[in-house]
Design a protein around this motif. Structure first.
Motif, PDB file in Angstrom:
ATOM      1  N   GLY A 291      -3.082   5.449  -6.664  1.00  0.00           N
ATOM      2  CA  GLY A 291      -4.410   5.830  -6.203  1.00  0.00           C
ATOM      3  C   GLY A 291      -5.283   4.663  -5.794  1.00  0.00           C
ATOM      4  O   GLY A 291      -6.518   4.740  -5.874  1.00  0.00           O
TER       5      GLY A 291
ATOM      6  N   ALA B 236      -7.030   1.930   0.282  1.00  0.00           N
ATOM      7  CA  ALA B 236      -6.377   1.113   1.300  1.00  0.00           C
ATOM      8  C   ALA B 236      -7.246  -0.096   1.638  1.00  0.00           C
ATOM      9  O   ALA B 236      -8.440   0.048   1.907  1.00  0.00           O
TER      10      ALA B 236
ATOM     11  N   GLY C 110       1.967   6.597  -7.074  1.00  0.00           N
ATOM     12  CA  GLY C 110       0.817   7.371  -7.511  1.00  0.00           C
ATOM     13  C   GLY C 110      -0.294   6.551  -8.131  1.00  0.00           C
ATOM     14  O   GLY C 110      -0.995   7.025  -9.033  1.00  0.00           O
TER      15      GLY C 110
ATOM     16  N   SER D 158       2.478   1.583  -3.413  1.00  0.00           N
ATOM     17  CA  SER D 158       1.525   2.036  -4.434  1.00  0.00           C
ATOM     18  C   SER D 158       1.269   3.533  -4.332  1.00  0.00           C
ATOM     19  O   SER D 158       1.067   4.207  -5.343  1.00  0.00           O
ATOM     20  N   ARG D 159       1.303   4.066  -3.109  1.00  0.00           N
ATOM     21  CA  ARG D 159       1.125   5.519  -2.959  1.00  0.00           C
ATOM     22  C   ARG D 159       2.332   6.263  -3.503  1.00  0.00           C
ATOM     23  O   ARG D 159       2.195   7.326  -4.120  1.00  0.00           O
TER      24      ARG D 159
ATOM     25  N   GLY E  18       0.816  -1.210   0.000  1.00  0.00           N
ATOM     26  CA  GLY E  18       0.000   0.000   0.000  1.00  0.00           C
ATOM     27  C   GLY E  18       0.845   1.253   0.000  1.00  0.00           C
ATOM     28  O   GLY E  18       0.548   2.222  -0.714  1.00  0.00           O
ATOM     29  N   ARG E  19       1.925   1.243   0.775  1.00  0.00           N
ATOM     30  CA  ARG E  19       2.809   2.417   0.832  1.00  0.00           C
ATOM     31  C   ARG E  19       3.575   2.573  -0.479  1.00  0.00           C
ATOM     32  O   ARG E  19       3.782   3.694  -0.957  1.00  0.00           O
TER      33      ARG E  19
END
Length: 294
Positions: free
Chosen positions: A30, A33, A28, A24-25, A21-22
């Protein structure tokens, strides 16, 4: 044979289930979660005698957007056979679980990353029935973390940064940042980070940098890898000392040491072998006789 970097590049996501998740952020993407992450069996073998295993497999659940499956593959080099295997993994998982399936490939060099992220179609240009386009994580898009506070805030991401930038000219600064961030961290948290980093660096020169940092900066940790690193450091120190003593004995005896023999002595990292050579150096008539039959 599966290499240590290969294992570290995907198993770190199993160690920290929220790491994807981190990541993917950072990229960018989007993605929402997930409220739940489930580690799935990686064996994709069918009833026919063909064994196929994906490296890591997750199910990510989100009540608003629904679940999806994430397959993670570690890739150390270009391999023309892999896109077909990846297409098999994703289509089989999609068929098995009936859930949208994504593929992420983790690389350690720019050339492999650029190759892996090229779309590959299974059919001819006129009929691209199935097109594979994995999400690629590597030195081209992972942050270079050289701030100890930033590394301390997310140790798993800092370790992934070190692994994906293993060949980076600034890897020494990256590893020093990570070792600094690990000071004072509880052992049960620090140990897997130390081990993943050691595995991920493989046989690159950065491995020796990390070993020295662990031996000095993190000397209070007692994990298996930490102890192995320190044992190797002590063995290297003994080997260097015996090589210097051996050359000194030959010099004092007036024995000529050809350059190729000198290099063989100084390049030897086995204290026991150097011990035998050192004992011979006291009486051997030539430098060649010192290293004979070894």
């Amino acid at each position: 044979m599966v290499s240590s970097p290969h294992e570290a590049m995907h198993r770190i996501f199993q160690h920290d289930l929220e790491l994807f998740g981190r990541v993917s952020r950072i990229l960018g993407l989007g993605l929402p979660a997930p409220v739940k992450i489930t580690v799935l069996p990686t064996d994709l073998t069918e009833t026919s005698p063909v064994e196929r295993r994906v490296d890591t497999l997750f199910r990510l659940d989100n009540p608003e957007h629904g679940p999806f499956i994430l397959a993670i593959e570690a890739q150390g080099r270009k391999d023309p056979s892999k896109p077909a295997s990846w297409a098999y993994y994703t289509s089989y998982v999609w068929t098995k679980y009936r859930i949208p399936t994504a593929l992420m490939v983790v690389c350690q060099d720019h050339a492999t990353a650029a190759w892996a992220q090229q779309p590959v179609a299974s059919g001819p240009p006129q009929l691209p029935t199935l097109t594979l386009k994995p999400l690629v994580v590597g030195p081209h898009n992972m942050p270079v973390i050289t701030d100890p506070d930033e590394a301390r805030a997310d140790l798993a991401l800092a370790a992934l940064s070190a692994i994906t930038h293993a060949a980076d000219p600034d890897i020494g600064a990256i590893l020093k940042t990570l070792s600094t961030a690990l000071r004072g961290v509880p052992e049960d948290i620090a140990d897997p980070i130390i081990e993943f980093t050691a595995q991920g660096l493989g046989k690159r020169p950065a491995k020796q940098i990390w070993r020295k940092l662990v031996a000095v900066d993190l000397s209070f940790y007692k994990s298996y890898i930490s102890e192995e690193i320190r044992d190797e450091g002590r063995a290297q120190g003994r080997a260097q000392g015996r090589a210097e003593a051996l050359l000194l004995v030959l010099e004092q005896r007036g024995i000529d040491v050809p350059e190729h023999i000198r290099e063989r002595i100084t390049d030897c990292n086995d204290p026991e072998t150097l011990g035998r050579w050192l004992a011979r150096s006291v009486t051997a008539p030539t430098a060649e006789d010192v290293v004979a039959d070894e």
